[in-house]
Structure formats: C-alpha cells, structure tokens
Design a protein around this motif. Structure first.
Motif, PDB file in Angstrom:
ATOM      1  N   PRO A 118       0.834  -1.212   0.000  1.00  0.00           N
ATOM      2  CA  PRO A 118       0.000   0.000   0.000  1.00  0.00           C
ATOM      3  C   PRO A 118       0.867   1.261   0.000  1.00  0.00           C
ATOM      4  CG  PRO A 118       0.056  -0.962   2.194  1.00  0.00           C
ATOM      5  CD  PRO A 118       0.810  -1.908   1.298  1.00  0.00           C
ATOM      6  N   GLU A 119       0.530   2.188  -0.867  1.00  0.00           N
ATOM      7  CA  GLU A 119       1.217   3.476  -0.929  1.00  0.00           C
ATOM      8  C   GLU A 119       0.172   4.577  -1.029  1.00  0.00           C
ATOM      9  OE1 GLU A 119       4.365   3.827  -0.492  1.00  0.00           O
ATOM     10  OE2 GLU A 119       5.152   1.807  -0.837  1.00  0.00           O
ATOM     11  N   GLU A 120       0.561   5.797  -0.671  1.00  0.00           N
ATOM     12  CA  GLU A 120      -0.367   6.913  -0.644  1.00  0.00           C
ATOM     13  C   GLU A 120      -0.143   7.841  -1.840  1.00  0.00           C
ATOM     14  OE1 GLU A 120      -2.861   7.379   1.557  1.00  0.00           O
ATOM     15  OE2 GLU A 120      -2.301   5.433   2.406  1.00  0.00           O
ATOM     16  N   VAL A 121      -1.194   8.024  -2.639  1.00  0.00           N
ATOM     17  CA  VAL A 121      -1.181   9.036  -3.692  1.00  0.00           C
ATOM     18  C   VAL A 121      -1.535  10.368  -3.044  1.00  0.00           C
ATOM     19  CG1 VAL A 121      -2.246   9.825  -5.831  1.00  0.00           C
ATOM     20  CG2 VAL A 121      -1.804   7.398  -5.490  1.00  0.00           C
ATOM     21  N   TRP A 122      -0.695  11.391  -3.243  1.00  0.00           N
ATOM     22  CA  TRP A 122      -0.941  12.674  -2.588  1.00  0.00           C
ATOM     23  C   TRP A 122      -1.652  13.682  -3.487  1.00  0.00           C
ATOM     24  CZ3 TRP A 122       1.006  16.823  -5.142  1.00  0.00           C
ATOM     25  CH2 TRP A 122       2.080  16.616  -6.028  1.00  0.00           C
ATOM     26  N   ALA A 123      -1.677  13.439  -4.794  1.00  0.00           N
ATOM     27  CA  ALA A 123      -2.220  14.411  -5.754  1.00  0.00           C
ATOM     28  C   ALA A 123      -3.622  14.016  -6.202  1.00  0.00           C
ATOM     29  CB  ALA A 123      -1.296  14.519  -6.964  1.00  0.00           C
ATOM     30  N   SER A 124      -4.268  14.920  -6.931  1.00  0.00           N
ATOM     31  CA  SER A 124      -5.598  14.670  -7.491  1.00  0.00           C
ATOM     32  C   SER A 124      -5.507  14.553  -9.008  1.00  0.00           C
ATOM     33  CB  SER A 124      -6.567  15.798  -7.128  1.00  0.00           C
ATOM     34  OG  SER A 124      -6.730  15.895  -5.735  1.00  0.00           O
ATOM     35  N   ASN A 125      -6.445  13.801  -9.586  1.00  0.00           N
ATOM     36  CA  ASN A 125      -6.560  13.634 -11.041  1.00  0.00           C
ATOM     37  C   ASN A 125      -5.248  13.138 -11.654  1.00  0.00           C
ATOM     38  OD1 ASN A 125      -9.269  14.587 -11.076  1.00  0.00           O
ATOM     39  ND2 ASN A 125      -8.489  16.691 -10.928  1.00  0.00           N
TER      40      ASN A 125
ATOM     41  N   ILE B 291      -6.917   8.583 -11.075  1.00  0.00           N
ATOM     42  CA  ILE B 291      -7.118   8.566  -9.621  1.00  0.00           C
ATOM     43  C   ILE B 291      -7.581   9.961  -9.241  1.00  0.00           C
ATOM     44  CG2 ILE B 291      -6.008   8.228  -7.385  1.00  0.00           C
ATOM     45  CD1 ILE B 291      -4.026   6.363  -8.842  1.00  0.00           C
ATOM     46  N   PRO B 292      -8.876  10.137  -8.915  1.00  0.00           N
ATOM     47  CA  PRO B 292      -9.451  11.484  -8.812  1.00  0.00           C
ATOM     48  C   PRO B 292      -8.990  12.291  -7.602  1.00  0.00           C
ATOM     49  CG  PRO B 292     -11.072   9.826  -8.231  1.00  0.00           C
ATOM     50  CD  PRO B 292      -9.876   9.078  -8.731  1.00  0.00           C
ATOM     51  N   LYS B 293      -8.589  11.630  -6.531  1.00  0.00           N
ATOM     52  CA  LYS B 293      -8.223  12.364  -5.320  1.00  0.00           C
ATOM     53  C   LYS B 293      -7.233  11.542  -4.511  1.00  0.00           C
ATOM     54  CE  LYS B 293     -12.233  10.552  -2.818  1.00  0.00           C
ATOM     55  NZ  LYS B 293     -13.459  10.912  -2.068  1.00  0.00           N
TER      56      LYS B 293
ATOM     57  N   LEU C  71       3.503   9.636  -5.545  1.00  0.00           N
ATOM     58  CA  LEU C  71       3.403   8.808  -4.351  1.00  0.00           C
ATOM     59  C   LEU C  71       4.216   9.425  -3.220  1.00  0.00           C
ATOM     60  CD1 LEU C  71       3.853   5.280  -5.989  1.00  0.00           C
ATOM     61  CD2 LEU C  71       1.707   6.323  -5.232  1.00  0.00           C
ATOM     62  N   LYS C  72       3.683   9.399  -2.025  1.00  0.00           N
ATOM     63  CA  LYS C  72       4.414   9.912  -0.882  1.00  0.00           C
ATOM     64  C   LYS C  72       5.652   9.057  -0.623  1.00  0.00           C
ATOM     65  CE  LYS C  72       0.433  11.895   1.559  1.00  0.00           C
ATOM     66  NZ  LYS C  72      -0.386  11.868   2.805  1.00  0.00           N
ATOM     67  N   GLY C  73       6.729   9.697  -0.204  1.00  0.00           N
ATOM     68  CA  GLY C  73       7.938   8.957   0.124  1.00  0.00           C
ATOM     69  C   GLY C  73       9.062   9.232  -0.846  1.00  0.00           C
ATOM     70  N   PRO C  74      10.151   8.463  -0.747  1.00  0.00           N
ATOM     71  CA  PRO C  74      11.316   8.688  -1.612  1.00  0.00           C
ATOM     72  C   PRO C  74      11.029   8.342  -3.063  1.00  0.00           C
ATOM     73  CG  PRO C  74      11.597   6.700  -0.302  1.00  0.00           C
ATOM     74  CD  PRO C  74      10.364   7.363   0.216  1.00  0.00           C
ATOM     75  N   ALA C  75      11.932   8.799  -3.948  1.00  0.00           N
ATOM     76  CA  ALA C  75      11.750   8.577  -5.382  1.00  0.00           C
ATOM     77  C   ALA C  75      11.680   7.098  -5.721  1.00  0.00           C
ATOM     78  CB  ALA C  75      12.882   9.256  -6.157  1.00  0.00           C
TER      79      ALA C  75
END
Length: 421
Positions: free
Chosen positions: A342-349, A366-368, A408-412
């Motif tokens: 599991p990873e977190e998308v921080w951006a919208s659209n 990914i809308p949000k 994605l949140k976190g390192p490259a």
C-alpha cells in the motif's frame, strides 16, 4: 408478530387491506405512466424483465444487482436495470467504479428477477398489474435475492456485489440482508461490497449510528441535507439495517437516500396503526402521483423535471455512489487481500498509463488522494512535476496501469517495493 404481519392483519379488515393494495397497484401504474421519463414501462412478466437476461454467471469480478420499484420493468432501450431512479444510480455507480479503475468489461449489471407487483390482478380486469399482492411480491424478491447472493458467494473468483434498490426493491434488499442466510453467513455477507437503497419503503430513521455518519442521506425538497425525524420512516415497514452492514462512524456498507417530503420512505404514521390506515392513501398519493412527485425525484432523467432538479438528483446520486464504491473496494480487499504494497497518492486527477510513459494511453484516473496498491516499480521515462524530476514508475494491479512515483508519498525509489521484471 412481525411488522409485515401486523400491517396485514392489524386494525382493518381483510377487505379493506385488499382495497388498499389494489389501489396501490392502480396508483403505481398511473405513477409509472406519468413519471418514467418517456421510457416504455410495459409490465414485465415474472420471473424476469423483458428482454430476458442470460443466466447469472461468475465471469466478471464486479456485479451491480438492481431491484426495481413497483410495476416497473425494462425494455429494449434499457437493457441493463430498469428505468427511472435505478437507471440514474446505475450510471452513477458505473462512473464511480470507473474512477477507481474498474473497467466496464469487468462489470456486469443485472436486474433482480422478481414480480415487483402490488396486487394479484384478476384475469377479468383489463391490464396486467399482477401477478402477486405487494407482500407476496416483496417476499419472493427477498428469497430470490438471498439465492443470488448465495450463487455469487459460491463463485471461485468471489465477485463483489453492489446491491441497488428503489422503493419496493429497496425493501426487498433490506429484508434479504436481514435473513440469517445473509447477515449470519460470513461468506454471503462478505460477498456484498455495498448497498444503495433509494426511497426505501422499509426505512428506519431511528437506527443509531446511521443518520449520524451520513450513510443515511435525508434530503429537503431543495436537495439540501435535511434531518431524519426518528419517529418517521417507511410507509410499509420499519426495519433496521443489520449491524454487519451498518458499521459505525463511516465504516459501513449501507447507504440510503430519502427526501423529507417522500412519505414512501418518510411516513409519519407507524405502519399498521389507526393513523396509518386513515392517512395511507393521501400520503401515498402526495408522494408518488404527479409530474414532480417526491418519490420519483431521485432520478436525473424525468421529462417533467427542471434542469436544476435533474442536476441536483445527479449530484446526490454521484455523491452516494462515490461513498458506496469506496466501501465496496474496501470490502473487496477483505475478500481478496491485495498481495501488493500500500502506498499513498498525494495528488488529485493522476493519470494511470498503459505503459510507464507520459505518451502512453490513459487507462484510468485517480481522482483524489487515496491508498493504492503497488506491485512493483521500474526506471523508465523521466517526469518533471512541481520542480521534482524522477524516472521511477509504479505498476498498480487494481488500476491495471502505471503512475509516476512523483505522485506517491515517500522517496523517489520506494523501499520494500520490488523492481518490475
């Protein structure tokens, strides 16, 4: 005695009850003829709508199972589901599923084959509004839905069900999920990703934990958020949502929509009481008869509706569908635990690409900000966004595509995520 039994036996005579039910059938017929947005609503013979559907199968990972309202049916112009309210919510659910990466090819939409009638129509009368009285029809629908849930739960691939009900169809769903064969059977209960009921004739406003967290949406006539009066509820029955589906503080799988001026789902008199018997016909007529009857104003396709009403109905359906689909995805992850990180998308659209390239086809969005599951990552095309440049991309199996690790949140290059072959 059950609520249903009380309604059928308490207070009035059998003859009076038959008059009520016959009147319901006639009024429903007129309501459908007046209000179903220009779609053909010729009654469909039980055990299923016309055109006939193929037998249920396990082919698709997602299934929307739609239970329509009294005297409604489908036609060649509406091959999935029914006309009217169900059609609006089917489109909203399909769109919300697309937004989380579910492709139309992975989704089946089916009618629940049940009578959806209100009276055992005599052969000597014109028309065909039968074949069963309301309660027989509802119970047949309940039993058929339990059968369908059991079928899908037995599929080796365990598809995720989204149940959609309107009016009598909503009451069918509520009664089905209250059966021990569903609520008391973990495999069957787990099969249901989410439930959306609209204009539920068995609504229970007083259930603790439902109205408070927004799962039960109560609308004012102008579509602003209203308040559910705990003394009010379904015209035909008051029935709690089983705890396994209700959840609490936002983690349930049951979603409900009702207008304050719709007495089918927000009647003031308790079913079976003297007050209920005295005001039944008036309240039903005020709610379900007329070009802009509250009970049919949950749709966005009515001919008599104003553009504002259509837009508001569409907005409510979309908002409800997004919440229901989020719950369904979470429930699917319970049945099919993602083996991925599991990873977190921080951006919208954020566009999801067919290959790790900005020139590749967009296969989803990914809308949000949300949690996604990453199977692997690889070095590919360099991407610059917000002053950051990175060549790492991640493959998302649920969305069946790639996104740049920039989003994605976190390192490259994410630790613990394997490199794609």
């Amino acid at each position: 005695m059950t609520t249903a039994g009380m309604i059928r036996e308490g207070g009035g005579s059998k003859t009076r009850w038959q008059v009520w039910v016959l009147t319901l059938a006639v009024l429903s017929a007129f309501a459908l003829a007046l209000n179903l947005g220009g779609a053909t609503a010729a009654h469909a013979e039980y055990p299923g709508p016309n055109p006939a559907q193929p037998p249920a199968d396990c082919a698709k990972p997602w299934v929307i199972l739609s239970a329509y309202g009294t005297s409604e049916s489908t036609d060649e112009g509406h091959p999935y589901g029914t006309v009217g309210v169900n059609d609006t919510y089917i489109r909203a659910l399909r769109s919300a599923l697309n937004d989380v990466g579910v492709k139309n090819g992975d989704l089946t939409v089916r009618n629940l084959p049940y009578p959806a009638s209100a009276v055992d129509w005599p052969d000597w009368l014109p028309g065909n509004w039968g074949p069963d009285d309301y309660w027989t029809s509802m119970y047949k629908g309940r039993d058929k839905l339990v059968e369908e849930i059991n079928f899908y739960a037995s599929c080796p691939n365990r598809p995720t069900l989204v149940l959609l009900g309107y009016s009598q169809g909503a009451q069918v769903i509520k009664n089905a999920i209250a059966q021990d064969a569903v609520k008391g059977n973990q495999r069957n209960a787990d099969e249901i990703g989410a439930i959306v009921n609209v204009g539920d004739a068995s609504r229970e406003n007083g259930q603790i934990g439902m109205g408070q967290n927004g799962q039960m949406v109560t609308l004012n006539p102008d579509y602003s958020d209203g308040t559910a009066d705990v003394s009010r509820g379904g015209l035909m029955q008051r029935l709690d949502v089983p705890a396994v589906f209700a959840g609490f503080i936002g983690d349930g799988r049951y979603f409900d929509v009702c207008r304050t001026d719709d007495a089918v789902c927000n009647e003031q008199a308790y079913p079976g009481s003297d007050e209920w018997q005295d005001r039944w016909l008036e309240d039903f007529g005020n709610s379900a008869i007329g070009d802009n009857a509250p009970h049919v104003m949950y749709r966005d396709n009515g001919i008599a509706q104003s553009p504002a009403d259509k837009a508001n109905a569409d907005r409510v359906a979309s908002r409800t569908a997004v919440r229901a689909v989020a719950a369904a995805v979470a429930q699917r992850n319970v049945v099919h635990p993602p083996p991925d990180t599991p990873e977190e998308v921080w951006a919208s659209n954020v566009n999801v690409r067919a290959t790790p390239s900005t020139s590749a086809d967009i296969v989803g969005t990914i809308p949000k900000p949300t949690t996604v599951y990453v199977k692997c990552q690889k070095h590919a095309e360099w991407v610059t966004y917000g002053g950051i440049t990175n060549d790492a991309w991640s493959y998302l199996p649920q969305q069946q595509g790639w996104i740049s690790n920039i989003f994605l949140k976190g390192p490259a290059w994410m630790p613990g995520v394997p490199e794609c072959p």
